[in-house]
Design a protein around this motif. Structure first.
Motif, PDB file in Angstrom:
ATOM      1  N   CYS A  93      19.138   5.826  61.159  1.00 54.09           N
ATOM      2  CA  CYS A  93      19.344   6.753  62.569  1.00 54.09           C
ATOM      3  C   CYS A  93      19.529   5.629  63.660  1.00 54.09           C
ATOM      4  CB  CYS A  93      18.082   7.492  62.835  1.00 54.09           C
ATOM      5  SG  CYS A  93      18.088   8.473  64.320  1.00 54.09           S
ATOM      6  N   TYR A  94      20.574   6.128  64.346  1.00 55.07           N
ATOM      7  CA  TYR A  94      20.863   4.981  65.436  1.00 55.07           C
ATOM      8  C   TYR A  94      19.801   4.950  66.395  1.00 55.07           C
ATOM      9  CZ  TYR A  94      25.250   7.738  63.918  1.00 55.07           C
ATOM     10  OH  TYR A  94      25.892   8.372  63.047  1.00 55.07           O
ATOM     11  N   TYR A  95      19.140   6.174  66.717  1.00 57.63           N
ATOM     12  CA  TYR A  95      18.188   5.992  67.722  1.00 57.63           C
ATOM     13  C   TYR A  95      16.808   5.235  67.209  1.00 57.63           C
ATOM     14  CZ  TYR A  95      21.075   9.347  69.743  1.00 57.63           C
ATOM     15  OH  TYR A  95      22.236   9.788  70.234  1.00 57.63           O
ATOM     16  N   PHE A  96      16.281   5.394  65.957  1.00 55.06           N
ATOM     17  CA  PHE A  96      15.454   4.387  65.314  1.00 55.06           C
ATOM     18  C   PHE A  96      15.426   3.075  65.762  1.00 55.06           C
ATOM     19  CE2 PHE A  96      13.873   2.087  61.504  1.00 55.06           C
ATOM     20  CZ  PHE A  96      12.449   2.453  61.879  1.00 55.06           C
ATOM     21  N   TYR A  97      16.781   2.645  65.768  1.00 55.91           N
ATOM     22  CA  TYR A  97      17.098   1.214  65.972  1.00 55.91           C
ATOM     23  C   TYR A  97      16.946   0.855  67.542  1.00 55.91           C
ATOM     24  CZ  TYR A  97      18.243   0.040  61.150  1.00 55.91           C
ATOM     25  OH  TYR A  97      18.188  -0.344  59.876  1.00 55.91           O
ATOM     26  N   ASP A  98      17.195   1.820  68.485  1.00 59.29           N
ATOM     27  CA  ASP A  98      17.044   1.460  69.554  1.00 59.29           C
ATOM     28  C   ASP A  98      15.675   1.504  70.441  1.00 59.29           C
ATOM     29  OD1 ASP A  98      17.862   0.793  72.398  1.00 59.29           O
ATOM     30  OD2 ASP A  98      18.495   3.057  72.558  1.00 59.29           O
ATOM     31  N   THR A  99      15.065   0.755  70.526  1.00 54.77           N
ATOM     32  CA  THR A  99      13.764   0.786  71.091  1.00 54.77           C
ATOM     33  C   THR A  99      13.584   1.323  72.527  1.00 54.77           C
ATOM     34  OG1 THR A  99      13.858  -1.458  72.182  1.00 54.77           O
ATOM     35  CG2 THR A  99      12.791  -1.376  70.027  1.00 54.77           C
ATOM     36  N   ALA A 100      14.710   1.576  73.218  1.00 54.93           N
ATOM     37  CA  ALA A 100      14.744   2.163  74.551  1.00 54.93           C
ATOM     38  C   ALA A 100      14.538   3.770  74.363  1.00 54.93           C
ATOM     39  CB  ALA A 100      16.016   1.645  75.550  1.00 54.93           C
ATOM     40  N   SER A 101      15.042   4.142  73.152  1.00 57.11           N
ATOM     41  CA  SER A 101      15.162   5.669  72.975  1.00 57.11           C
ATOM     42  C   SER A 101      14.055   6.071  72.266  1.00 57.11           C
ATOM     43  CB  SER A 101      16.298   5.927  72.221  1.00 57.11           C
ATOM     44  OG  SER A 101      17.800   5.383  72.624  1.00 57.11           O
ATOM     45  N   PRO A 102      13.603   7.265  72.777  1.00 55.27           N
ATOM     46  CA  PRO A 102      12.381   8.056  72.269  1.00 55.27           C
ATOM     47  C   PRO A 102      12.669   8.156  70.585  1.00 55.27           C
ATOM     48  CG  PRO A 102      13.067   9.170  74.320  1.00 55.27           C
ATOM     49  CD  PRO A 102      14.069   8.194  73.905  1.00 55.27           C
ATOM     50  N   CYS A 103      11.734   8.065  69.946  1.00 55.42           N
ATOM     51  CA  CYS A 103      11.745   8.203  68.371  1.00 55.42           C
ATOM     52  C   CYS A 103      10.668   8.357  67.836  1.00 55.42           C
ATOM     53  CB  CYS A 103      12.450   7.096  67.949  1.00 55.42           C
ATOM     54  SG  CYS A 103      12.578   7.089  65.787  1.00 55.42           S
ATOM     55  N   ASN A 104      10.298   9.516  67.239  1.00 55.82           N
ATOM     56  CA  ASN A 104       8.926   9.921  66.467  1.00 55.82           C
ATOM     57  C   ASN A 104       8.680   8.908  65.335  1.00 55.82           C
ATOM     58  OD1 ASN A 104       8.063  11.893  68.204  1.00 55.82           O
ATOM     59  ND2 ASN A 104       9.512  13.410  67.309  1.00 55.82           N
ATOM     60  N   LYS A 105       9.717   8.577  64.874  1.00 55.37           N
ATOM     61  CA  LYS A 105       9.456   7.616  63.581  1.00 55.37           C
ATOM     62  C   LYS A 105       9.139   6.174  63.801  1.00 55.37           C
ATOM     63  CE  LYS A 105      12.372   8.033  59.777  1.00 55.37           C
ATOM     64  NZ  LYS A 105      11.147   8.249  58.800  1.00 55.37           N
ATOM     65  N   ARG A 106       9.778   5.596  64.888  1.00 54.64           N
ATOM     66  CA  ARG A 106       9.205   4.449  65.648  1.00 54.64           C
ATOM     67  C   ARG A 106       8.153   4.276  66.362  1.00 54.64           C
ATOM     68  NH1 ARG A 106      11.447   3.153  69.763  1.00 54.64           N
ATOM     69  NH2 ARG A 106      13.332   4.226  69.428  1.00 54.64           N
ATOM     70  N   GLU A 107       7.970   5.416  67.357  1.00 56.86           N
ATOM     71  CA  GLU A 107       6.854   5.654  67.953  1.00 56.86           C
ATOM     72  C   GLU A 107       6.376   7.014  68.048  1.00 56.86           C
ATOM     73  OE1 GLU A 107       6.271   3.693  72.611  1.00 56.86           O
ATOM     74  OE2 GLU A 107       8.120   3.374  71.613  1.00 56.86           O
ATOM     75  N   PRO A 108       5.447   7.458  67.161  1.00 58.10           N
ATOM     76  CA  PRO A 108       5.178   8.841  67.130  1.00 58.10           C
ATOM     77  C   PRO A 108       4.785   9.449  68.442  1.00 58.10           C
ATOM     78  CG  PRO A 108       3.983   7.578  65.477  1.00 58.10           C
ATOM     79  CD  PRO A 108       4.773   6.529  66.407  1.00 58.10           C
ATOM     80  N   GLY A 109       5.234  10.832  68.715  1.00 57.09           N
ATOM     81  CA  GLY A 109       4.830  11.228  69.918  1.00 57.09           C
ATOM     82  C   GLY A 109       5.993  11.396  70.988  1.00 57.09           C
ATOM     83  N   THR A 110       6.917  10.293  70.918  1.00 58.00           N
ATOM     84  CA  THR A 110       7.745  10.088  71.932  1.00 58.00           C
ATOM     85  C   THR A 110       8.994  11.075  71.943  1.00 58.00           C
ATOM     86  OG1 THR A 110       9.008   8.442  70.483  1.00 58.00           O
ATOM     87  CG2 THR A 110       7.324   7.657  72.382  1.00 58.00           C
ATOM     88  N   GLY A 111       8.979  11.914  70.774  1.00 56.25           N
ATOM     89  CA  GLY A 111      10.436  12.741  70.670  1.00 56.25           C
ATOM     90  C   GLY A 111      11.227  12.328  69.616  1.00 56.25           C
ATOM     91  N   CYS A 112      12.153  13.080  69.459  1.00 62.42           N
ATOM     92  CA  CYS A 112      13.342  12.807  68.753  1.00 62.42           C
ATOM     93  C   CYS A 112      14.918  12.665  69.439  1.00 62.42           C
ATOM     94  CB  CYS A 112      13.470  13.709  67.580  1.00 62.42           C
ATOM     95  SG  CYS A 112      14.982  13.324  66.398  1.00 62.42           S
ATOM     96  N   SER A 113      15.407  11.546  69.607  1.00 64.03           N
ATOM     97  CA  SER A 113      16.671  11.662  70.287  1.00 64.03           C
ATOM     98  C   SER A 113      17.947  11.952  69.623  1.00 64.03           C
ATOM     99  CB  SER A 113      16.941  10.134  70.791  1.00 64.03           C
ATOM    100  OG  SER A 113      15.796   9.744  71.524  1.00 64.03           O
ATOM    101  N   ALA A 114      17.674  12.427  68.216  1.00 64.13           N
ATOM    102  CA  ALA A 114      18.850  12.761  67.406  1.00 64.13           C
ATOM    103  C   ALA A 114      19.023  14.245  67.968  1.00 64.13           C
ATOM    104  CB  ALA A 114      18.479  12.386  66.064  1.00 64.13           C
ATOM    105  N   PHE A 115      18.022  14.917  68.269  1.00 65.13           N
ATOM    106  CA  PHE A 115      18.485  16.374  68.635  1.00 65.13           C
ATOM    107  C   PHE A 115      19.295  16.133  70.027  1.00 65.13           C
ATOM    108  CE2 PHE A 115      14.922  17.121  65.814  1.00 65.13           C
ATOM    109  CZ  PHE A 115      15.266  18.327  65.389  1.00 65.13           C
TER     110      PHE A 115
END
Lengths: 748, 327
Positions: free
Chosen positions: B118-140
């Motif tokens: 997932c593009y957003y998992f790889y980008d630490t500046a984007s919210p991502c629940n997988k990388r950082e639980p609770g921050t949201g999902c940017s893929a939506f």
């Protein structure tokens, strides 16, 4: 200017008149045109060719750029202190005023837009972290990146949302609007018309070598920048302007460049950041962009929306051509993607409208990439021609033949040389065009096969270019110019020209490129490198021939130069003996009236066979063939490689390449080579390249035309047309990925 | 990349003993982990290098299956004569993945543990629940072309990128591990992976410090056909948009065995018993194939860019079943 003295001479030529005789045709060495392997090849495959980041400077510090995380906003707090958590960090250098907002376009003499406190796109470099190691710099830069505070502003991130606001761009070398006759009236009266809109996405050059700089200042305040750049003379001016330095205080070195494809025409943000940091620290600083930064903070090709309208008589004769393009760029940037560039001269038709309008978006800079203009313009024009042929029930080659004009349809001047129809005919014969079937007529298992073709045309440009050629006391020649070799074969073709002109085995010619201490060359871009810098070497050698003839006491025409010997009047003297301590000359070529009195372009024809999966819509290219006419071919091998590369990029443009911008902040989402899909080996089938014999006496004294970008022009359209021939589906939204085709395929 | 400490292990037991920090990670080929570390998506404080462990053999099992060492490189596994002859789907899946260079480095155990692309998992500046639980999902609302349409949650729509693991699921593989307390554990691949739910950062049932040592394949189904069909944007070096690994057997005009696993559709290599139930005992007809596709895609949901995966999966499944059950 370059060591004028009695042993020296200079030879300048402005191309005001045709140059009917080229001394290259009179050479006895028989090396010009030959498929010689690149002379720098062994250095490259053995790792001895030094690229920008590979110069081993003592005491070098490593820099890593800090990119903006927002698409539009103002920096309110930059927490440089978080970098201190990382051992080995030396400094965080911030210079909001001087840092480059974005790369510069090619050939500009001024710095690009400077100032980064207000950011205009995600990834805009706002600071640089300097450390003792690359790893420490990158670690700390990541921490700083996430700690910068912004006052975010509303940005413009959607092309479709703002396309209505497209405006005529400011003047930018190429006129953005052209209008001739009455297109609307002609279209209304034409018995056959076509009105289609094609779209192409943002694309990235994806050069293998990332943008990189090593900045080093000497005690006299002179900056040497080892960099990966295409056009050193103007890059030097840009860098000097950005840093407020006099030109002679800047030296650029770029001896080997791992691909540029337009993205390195102008200086990029890392150059100025490295220079400022090196100055502040008092030691050299090396900055290499990570792949993600190359995607986010250098240059993209603009997305385009192109509406093409064609009007024709029943016999296929075009009466009207309208090619209206909308593209995008950052606020204040005048560069537009000149998609209609070849539409001006490809086909006849009295009524013509070619326009380019620009939408301001907060996406990263758009600029030149791989045949700017034609590469995407011909995806539209050459598909439209195929659609018109289909409408007319006419063979697409025949349609193009009927519209192959005998003079420029806009300027009323002759073509300098033009073999479009010959290229199509030759290609048709070699490819087996006559075996083309109806759409859906060739199914093999789950794969529909189809073939398609397209024309190719790319403007030929001559640029001012200078070179110095020396014959030393050993009778070896040394060529010096700040021209670059970006992987194209410049080293080799310049050596061939000098070898042919001076009668030397190619091993006895040394070429030094990529250093602004040498005479200013044309740089690599716009397919002008070989012809422009080649002409300067030719002119220098012409002057040397006169010197040699004088020393021999004969007329130039009475003398033969071969294998390091001067032969005349029953004497054969080693060149080394004749030149004493050595002789040298500079040659300089410049464009002149010929560029106005003739329309100059290279031409070709592409043929492609594709297989389209009836179930999934996957498209695989089965074979491609290109026939090209580009004046004299200076080296059949490197020229062929240029065309193979262009055709490969054509596959990418047609099928896979797309930079995706996030609709919420404009960010390049697929910013690496795993998700930005350039064609890989398995996507590239057997490609066949053929050249037609041609000379262009109006172009330059070596009678060659540009070839670097010709291979991509039209290549993607041939694939699109082949897909239509395979499955009877016209897709007009590039790249032609399977998701766009799926619902138009027959049921399983 | 953040600084980390590094230890080499020469036995599985030594490897788990080296797990003594909060964020220790094992590293074998490193083909995914190193990329993620450079981007600081993964920030281990210690790496235990397991690449020299004696786990690079493929051994025969008494039941006719194979035991594969976790460190067997993907390229070796794909080229093994026994794999080619008895587990064709696995060999094909391996060769459909990554590139030659990556397959030379990548290990069998590591392949199972690939992180999403997932593009957003790889980008630490984007919210991502997988990388950082609770921050949201940017893929939506963002780019989601390669993401999941089955088994998604409101917190995550990532896909599992492996080809190999899809084939392993169709082959009913068992994962053998060594836990930190020294106990061995056998985990069916069907129990190994997790759906995202509200904990998308948890991707499998491995405990901290638990080391995959082997993968067992049961004996192949006699007389069955095996296949791996991967649909992708490029002919090589692209992740699956949709892939299907399968073992299908037809006897007396009826499908007697069907094991189908799917890649590119879900957070894990996907297998749904209802798909197979729609086929087993039926004649290999269009109706049966459609019923299987209906079962597969029941409840499937696209998120815009990836809507096409639903018809693509259906068409690919229909054609693949047609081919594999035909003459």
């Amino acid at each position: 200017m370059f060591g004028l003295g009695d042993k020296n001479s200079s030879n300048s030529l402005v191309m005001n008149t045709a140059h009917p005789d080229s001394l290259l045709d009179k050479g006895a060495q028989d090396v010009i045109g030959k498929p010689i392997s690149r002379i720098d090849g062994p250095l490259k495959v053995s790792g001895h060719a030094a690229y920008a980041a590979e110069y081993g400077l003592a005491n070098v510090a490593y820099g890593f750029l800090v990119g903006s995380t927002v698409g539009k906003g103002k920096i309110t707090e930059l927490h440089a202190e978080v970098a201190r958590e990382v051992p080995g960090v030396i400094d965080v250098v911030v210079d909001y005023k001087t840092f480059l907002r974005n790369s510069q376009q090619g050939g500009e003499k001024k710095a690009p837009t400077q100032g980064v406190e207000n950011v205009d796109y995600v990834g805009e470099p706002v600071a640089i972290v300097i450390a003792e190691t690359y790893e420490a710099a990158r670690d700390a830069a990541e921490r700083v990146r996430l700690a910068v505070e912004y006052q975010e502003q509303e940005g413009r991130y959607s092309f479709n949302a703002y396309r209505e606001e497209a405006k005529k761009p400011p003047y930018n070398n190429i006129p953005s609007h052209y209008d001739q006759g009455d297109v609307e009236k002609a279209l209304a009266e034409a018995p056959v018309t076509l009105d289609r809109t094609y779209t192409t996405p943002s694309q990235n050059s994806a050069a293998m070598e990332p943008h990189a700089s090593i900045a080093s200042w000497d005690d006299d305040g002179r900056l040497t920048l080892y960099a990966s750049l295409q056009m050193l003379s103007s890059d030097r001016q840009q860098l000097a302007d950005a840093l407020g330095l006099k030109l002679d205080k800047v030296r650029l070195v770029a001896r080997y460049v791992g691909g540029g494809f337009g993205s390195k025409l102008g200086i990029a943000p890392e150059s100025v950041a490295a220079a400022i940091a090196a100055k502040k620290l008092g030691r050299p600083v090396k900055v290499v962009m990570a792949r993600q930064q190359v995607f986010e903070a250098t240059v993209r090709r603009s997305n385009t929306e192109q509406r093409i309208r064609l009007g024709a008589n029943a016999d296929g004769t075009l009466t009207a051509i309208a090619h209206e393009t909308i593209c995008s760029n950052l606020p204040g940037e005048g560069y537009f993607e000149p998609a209609g560039q070849s539409t001006h001269f490809m086909y006849g038709g009295k009524n013509r409208l070619i326009t380019h309008d620009l939408v301001e978006l907060d996406w990263m800079l758009s600029g030149s990439m791989r045949a700017p203009g034609e590469a995407v313009g011909m995806l539209a024009l050459e598909t439209a021609m195929d659609e018109l042929a289909e409408t007319l029930g006419m063979d697409p080659i025949e349609l193009r033949r009927r519209n192959d004009p005998d003079k420029d349809p806009e300027k009323n001047v002759p073509y300098s040389s033009r073999m479009l129809t010959q290229c199509m005919d030759k290609g048709a014969e070699l490819f087996g065009w006559s075996e083309r079937r109806e759409a859906l007529g060739d199914r093999r298992g789950d794969w529909f096969h189809g073939i398609g073709m397209a024309g190719a045309g790319r403007s030929n440009i001559l640029m001012k270019s200078a070179a110095k050629v020396t014959v030393d006391g050993q009778g070896h020649a040394i060529v010096e110019t700040d021209m670059t070799d970006i992987g194209t074969g410049t080293y080799t073709i310049l050596a061939q020209i000098a070898a042919e002109m001076l009668g030397l085995p190619i091993e006895d010619v040394t070429v030094h490129l990529g250093d602004t201490d040498a005479p200013p060359g044309a740089g690599s871009g716009g397919s002008w490198g070989a012809t422009s810098s080649g002409s300067s070497v030719y002119l220098a050698c012409e002057a040397l021939q006169k010197q040699i003839a004088d020393k021999m006491g004969v007329e130039v025409g009475a003398m033969t130069l071969k294998d390091g010997r001067v032969i005349a009047e029953n004497r054969s003297v080693p060149l080394a003996e004749l030149v004493g301590d050595g002789i040298n000359a500079t040659g300089q070529v410049a464009p002149g009236l010929q560029a106005k009195l003739t329309t100059q372009a290279s031409y070709g024809a592409h043929f492609a066979e594709v297989a389209v999966n009836a179930i999934t819509g996957e498209t695989r290219v089965v074979r491609m063939l290109g026939v090209f006419a580009a004046g004299r071919i200076l080296n059949e091998k490197t020229a062929r490689s240029q065309c193979l590369g262009g055709m490969t990029f054509g596959i990418g443009a047609a099928l896979t390449e797309e930079v995706v911008h996030d609709p919420r902040n404009g960010k390049v989402v697929n910013h690496d080579l795993a998700e930005y899909h350039v064609p890989v080996n398995a996507d590239v089938p057997a490609l066949e390249v053929h050249f037609l014999d041609e000379r262009d006496v109006h172009a330059n004294p070596i009678h060659a035309k540009g070839i670097g970008e010709l291979g991509i022009c039209g290549a993607g359209a041939a694939i699109a047309n082949a897909i239509n021939n395979a499955v009877g589906v016209r897709m007009r939204d590039y790249p032609l990925t399977l998701d766009k085709l799926l619902d138009q395929l027959p049921p399983v | 990349m953040k600084p980390f400490s590094y230890a080499k292990a020469d036995s599985p037991e030594a490897a788990i003993r080296e797990v003594n920090t909060e964020h220790t990670r094992f590293i074998a080929g490193g083909t995914n982990l190193l990329d993620l570390m450079k981007l600081q998506v993964e920030t281990p404080d210690k790496l235990v290098d397991i690449s020299r462990l004696p786990l690079d053999e493929i051994e025969e099992r008494e039941d006719g299956g194979l035991t594969i060492g976790a460190l067997v490189p993907n390229s070796d596994l794909a080229a093994d004569r026994r794999i080619i002859e008895r587990y064709e789907t696995l060999s094909r899946a391996l060769l459909a993945g990554a590139s030659g260079q990556l397959r030379n480095k990548a290990s069998t155990g590591g392949n199972l543990l690939q992180r999403t692309r997932c593009y957003y998992f790889y980008d630490t500046a984007s919210p991502c629940n997988k990388r950082e639980p609770g921050t949201g999902c940017s893929a939506f609302g963002g780019l989601n072309r390669i993401l999941a349409v089955i088994g998604t949650s409101e917190h995550c729509i990532a896909t599992h990128p492996s080809d190999m693991a899809v084939a392993m699921r169709a082959l009913d593989a068992t994962i053998i591990t060594l836990k930190r307390d020294g106990d061995k554990r056998r985990i069916s691949i069907h129990d190994f992976y997790c759906l995202p739910g509200d904990t998308p950062h948890i991707e499998n049932v491995l405990e901290p410090g638990e080391l995959i040592t082997h993968i067992e394949l049961p004996a192949p189904v006699e007389g069955a056909r095996q296949f791996y069909r991967k649909v992708r944007d490029r002919a090589s070096y692209a992740f699956a948009l949709v892939s299907i690994a399968g073992v299908v057997k037809v006897e007396d005009g009826r499908i007697s065995h069907a094991a189908l696993a799917f890649g590119g559709l879900a957070h894990m290599p996907w297998r749904n018993p209802d798909v197979e139930a729609a086929l087993v005992g039926k004649a290999p007809t269009r109706d049966a194939f459609e019923a299987a596709a209906d079962a597969l895609l029941d409840g499937a949901r696209g998120f815009g860019d990836n809507d096409f995966k639903i018809p693509l999966a259906r068409r690919t499944l229909l054609a693949t079943l047609r081919d594999v059950t035909g003459e």
